[in-house]
Scaffold this motif. Structure first.
Motif, PDB file in Angstrom:
ATOM      1  N   PRO A 179      16.807  35.082  15.981  1.00 44.85           N
ATOM      2  CA  PRO A 179      17.025  35.531  17.361  1.00 44.85           C
ATOM      3  C   PRO A 179      18.411  36.142  17.592  1.00 44.85           C
ATOM      4  O   PRO A 179      18.696  36.625  18.676  1.00 44.85           O
ATOM      5  N   HIS A 180      19.247  36.150  16.582  1.00 42.94           N
ATOM      6  CA  HIS A 180      20.634  36.583  16.741  1.00 42.94           C
ATOM      7  C   HIS A 180      20.756  38.086  16.961  1.00 42.94           C
ATOM      8  O   HIS A 180      19.987  38.867  16.412  1.00 42.94           O
ATOM      9  N   ARG A 181      21.762  38.458  17.736  1.00 44.45           N
ATOM     10  CA  ARG A 181      22.046  39.872  17.993  1.00 44.45           C
ATOM     11  C   ARG A 181      23.112  40.419  17.071  1.00 44.45           C
ATOM     12  O   ARG A 181      23.333  41.614  17.018  1.00 44.45           O
ATOM     13  N   SER A 182      23.799  39.524  16.374  1.00 45.63           N
ATOM     14  CA  SER A 182      24.827  39.949  15.415  1.00 45.63           C
ATOM     15  C   SER A 182      25.018  38.854  14.376  1.00 45.63           C
ATOM     16  O   SER A 182      24.683  37.690  14.608  1.00 45.63           O
ATOM     17  N   PHE A 183      25.534  39.276  13.237  1.00 45.31           N
ATOM     18  CA  PHE A 183      25.843  38.347  12.149  1.00 45.31           C
ATOM     19  C   PHE A 183      27.248  38.621  11.640  1.00 45.31           C
ATOM     20  O   PHE A 183      27.621  39.792  11.452  1.00 45.31           O
ATOM     21  N   PRO A 184      28.021  37.585  11.342  1.00 41.61           N
ATOM     22  CA  PRO A 184      29.266  37.787  10.611  1.00 41.61           C
ATOM     23  C   PRO A 184      28.924  38.265   9.194  1.00 41.61           C
ATOM     24  O   PRO A 184      27.951  37.805   8.596  1.00 41.61           O
ATOM     25  N   VAL A 185      29.718  39.182   8.685  1.00 42.54           N
ATOM     26  CA  VAL A 185      29.498  39.732   7.350  1.00 42.54           C
ATOM     27  C   VAL A 185      30.564  39.169   6.413  1.00 42.54           C
ATOM     28  O   VAL A 185      31.758  39.207   6.733  1.00 42.54           O
ATOM     29  N   LEU A 186      30.109  38.661   5.267  1.00 41.85           N
ATOM     30  CA  LEU A 186      31.010  38.070   4.281  1.00 41.85           C
ATOM     31  C   LEU A 186      30.995  38.875   2.985  1.00 41.85           C
ATOM     32  O   LEU A 186      29.975  39.460   2.621  1.00 41.85           O
ATOM     33  N   ARG A 187      32.130  38.878   2.324  1.00 45.71           N
ATOM     34  CA  ARG A 187      32.242  39.394   0.955  1.00 45.71           C
ATOM     35  C   ARG A 187      33.037  38.351   0.183  1.00 45.71           C
ATOM     36  O   ARG A 187      34.162  38.030   0.565  1.00 45.71           O
ATOM     37  N   SER A 188      32.423  37.802  -0.844  1.00 44.06           N
ATOM     38  CA  SER A 188      33.046  36.732  -1.648  1.00 44.06           C
ATOM     39  C   SER A 188      33.531  35.586  -0.763  1.00 44.06           C
ATOM     40  O   SER A 188      34.615  35.043  -0.960  1.00 44.06           O
ATOM     41  N   GLY A 189      32.729  35.239   0.242  1.00 43.85           N
ATOM     42  CA  GLY A 189      33.054  34.120   1.119  1.00 43.85           C
ATOM     43  C   GLY A 189      34.046  34.413   2.224  1.00 43.85           C
ATOM     44  O   GLY A 189      34.323  33.559   3.052  1.00 43.85           O
ATOM     45  N   GLN A 190      34.592  35.616   2.247  1.00 44.63           N
ATOM     46  CA  GLN A 190      35.583  35.994   3.265  1.00 44.63           C
ATOM     47  C   GLN A 190      34.947  36.863   4.350  1.00 44.63           C
ATOM     48  O   GLN A 190      34.169  37.768   4.047  1.00 44.63           O
ATOM     49  N   LEU A 191      35.302  36.618   5.585  1.00 41.59           N
ATOM     50  CA  LEU A 191      34.832  37.409   6.713  1.00 41.59           C
ATOM     51  C   LEU A 191      35.409  38.819   6.640  1.00 41.59           C
ATOM     52  O   LEU A 191      36.628  38.987   6.570  1.00 41.59           O
ATOM     53  N   VAL A 192      34.522  39.826   6.616  1.00 46.22           N
ATOM     54  CA  VAL A 192      34.985  41.210   6.500  1.00 46.22           C
ATOM     55  C   VAL A 192      34.441  42.116   7.605  1.00 46.22           C
ATOM     56  O   VAL A 192      34.829  43.279   7.702  1.00 46.22           O
ATOM     57  N   GLY A 193      33.541  41.589   8.451  1.00 50.88           N
ATOM     58  CA  GLY A 193      32.993  42.428   9.512  1.00 50.88           C
ATOM     59  C   GLY A 193      31.958  41.696  10.333  1.00 50.88           C
ATOM     60  O   GLY A 193      31.666  40.524  10.100  1.00 50.88           O
ATOM     61  N   MET A 194      31.417  42.433  11.292  1.00 50.57           N
ATOM     62  CA  MET A 194      30.317  41.953  12.127  1.00 50.57           C
ATOM     63  C   MET A 194      29.227  43.015  12.093  1.00 50.57           C
ATOM     64  O   MET A 194      29.516  44.215  12.191  1.00 50.57           O
ATOM     65  N   LEU A 195      27.985  42.571  11.965  1.00 49.89           N
ATOM     66  CA  LEU A 195      26.847  43.481  11.960  1.00 49.89           C
ATOM     67  C   LEU A 195      26.020  43.228  13.206  1.00 49.89           C
ATOM     68  O   LEU A 195      25.595  42.100  13.456  1.00 49.89           O
ATOM     69  N   ARG A 196      25.813  44.288  13.985  1.00 48.13           N
ATOM     70  CA  ARG A 196      25.029  44.184  15.223  1.00 48.13           C
ATOM     71  C   ARG A 196      23.647  44.784  15.005  1.00 48.13           C
ATOM     72  O   ARG A 196      23.479  45.697  14.190  1.00 48.13           O
ATOM     73  N   ARG A 197      22.675  44.295  15.765  1.00 50.83           N
ATOM     74  CA  ARG A 197      21.325  44.844  15.692  1.00 50.83           C
ATOM     75  C   ARG A 197      21.336  46.344  15.892  1.00 50.83           C
ATOM     76  O   ARG A 197      20.660  47.080  15.193  1.00 50.83           O
ATOM     77  N   GLU A 198      22.111  46.798  16.877  1.00 51.86           N
ATOM     78  CA  GLU A 198      22.121  48.222  17.195  1.00 51.86           C
ATOM     79  C   GLU A 198      22.655  49.069  16.041  1.00 51.86           C
ATOM     80  O   GLU A 198      22.228  50.206  15.861  1.00 51.86           O
ATOM     81  N   ASP A 199      23.567  48.511  15.234  1.00 52.42           N
ATOM     82  CA  ASP A 199      24.082  49.242  14.072  1.00 52.42           C
ATOM     83  C   ASP A 199      22.977  49.460  13.040  1.00 52.42           C
ATOM     84  O   ASP A 199      22.843  50.539  12.470  1.00 52.42           O
ATOM     85  N   VAL A 200      22.200  48.417  12.806  1.00 53.97           N
ATOM     86  CA  VAL A 200      21.117  48.501  11.825  1.00 53.97           C
ATOM     87  C   VAL A 200      20.018  49.433  12.325  1.00 53.97           C
ATOM     88  O   VAL A 200      19.534  50.295  11.585  1.00 53.97           O
ATOM     89  N   LEU A 201      19.631  49.296  13.583  1.00 52.30           N
ATOM     90  CA  LEU A 201      18.592  50.168  14.131  1.00 52.30           C
ATOM     91  C   LEU A 201      19.021  51.625  14.079  1.00 52.30           C
ATOM     92  O   LEU A 201      18.242  52.498  13.702  1.00 52.30           O
ATOM     93  N   GLY A 202      20.273  51.900  14.423  1.00 56.15           N
ATOM     94  CA  GLY A 202      20.778  53.272  14.366  1.00 56.15           C
ATOM     95  C   GLY A 202      20.684  53.849  12.968  1.00 56.15           C
ATOM     96  O   GLY A 202      20.294  55.005  12.784  1.00 56.15           O
ATOM     97  N   ARG A 203      21.015  53.025  11.969  1.00 57.13           N
ATOM     98  CA  ARG A 203      20.942  53.509  10.575  1.00 57.13           C
ATOM     99  C   ARG A 203      19.503  53.724  10.149  1.00 57.13           C
ATOM    100  O   ARG A 203      19.171  54.687   9.467  1.00 57.13           O
ATOM    101  N   LEU A 204      18.597  52.823  10.557  1.00 59.56           N
ATOM    102  CA  LEU A 204      17.185  53.000  10.217  1.00 59.56           C
ATOM    103  C   LEU A 204      16.618  54.271  10.858  1.00 59.56           C
ATOM    104  O   LEU A 204      15.788  54.948  10.245  1.00 59.56           O
ATOM    105  N   LEU A 205      17.069  54.604  12.045  1.00 55.53           N
ATOM    106  CA  LEU A 205      16.625  55.847  12.692  1.00 55.53           C
ATOM    107  C   LEU A 205      17.063  57.070  11.892  1.00 55.53           C
ATOM    108  O   LEU A 205      16.349  58.063  11.817  1.00 55.53           O
ATOM    109  N   GLN A 206      18.234  56.987  11.284  1.00 52.35           N
ATOM    110  CA  GLN A 206      18.730  58.099  10.462  1.00 52.35           C
ATOM    111  C   GLN A 206      17.923  58.239   9.171  1.00 52.35           C
ATOM    112  O   GLN A 206      17.778  59.340   8.650  1.00 52.35           O
ATOM    113  N   LEU A 207      17.404  57.136   8.645  1.00 50.69           N
ATOM    114  CA  LEU A 207      16.646  57.169   7.389  1.00 50.69           C
ATOM    115  C   LEU A 207      15.276  57.806   7.570  1.00 50.69           C
ATOM    116  O   LEU A 207      14.750  58.402   6.645  1.00 50.69           O
ATOM    117  N   GLY A 208      14.676  57.593   8.765  1.00 47.79           N
ATOM    118  CA  GLY A 208      13.311  58.073   8.991  1.00 47.79           C
ATOM    119  C   GLY A 208      13.322  59.485   9.337  1.00 47.79           C
ATOM    120  O   GLY A 208      12.651  60.345   9.462  1.00 47.79           O
TER     121      GLY A 208
END
Length: 129
Positions: A100-129
């Motif tokens: 149900p989450h609208r965003s997820f913290p993004v980790l690289r090697s256990g370290q926080l490096v960003g935040m991923l939002r639903r809208e970011d993923v949907l926008g990228r999927l729209l570009q792929l199609g």
């Protein structure tokens, strides 16, 4: 394989401290247009996440008692679902469908490096199609 999450994640994002008054944190979430923010300790390690939804109970209590009480640590979730920076976008989309989450913290090697939002993923999927 599609692009990795690291290509669309937010690299500038709000972080909170567990000792911060929840009123201040709620104001920062609202002012920055953020649904949620990671809570980090003094070394930058992820210790929780605070969402706008988490702020509703203290806000409603404040409307009754005329005073905000508590801090971020008392309201945050310390069971944080995270996503890896090298995960591909389609797998990230599947996580958003399953959770149900609208965003997820993004980790690289256990370290926080960003935040991923639903809208970011949907926008990228729209570009792929």
């Amino acid at each position: 394989m599609t692009d990795p999450v690291s290509g669309v994640m937010q690299i500038e994002y709000l972080t909170l401290d567990a000792a911060m008054p929840v009123r201040q944190a709620a104001g920062l979430l609202h002012a920055n247009g953020q649904e949620s923010a990671p809570v980090v300790n003094s070394t930058g390690d992820l210790v929780g996440i605070l969402t706008q939804k988490d702020c509703f109970r203290p806000a409603m209590m404040a409307s009754y008692y005329r005073q905000w009480r508590g801090n971020v640590g008392e309201q945050m979730s310390d069971q944080v679902k995270t996503i890896e920076a090298d995960l591909d976008i389609v797998a990230a989309a599947e996580m958003f469908v399953a959770e149900p989450h609208r965003s997820f913290p993004v980790l690289r090697s256990g370290q926080l490096v960003g935040m991923l939002r639903r809208e970011d993923v949907l926008g990228r999927l729209l570009q792929l199609g």
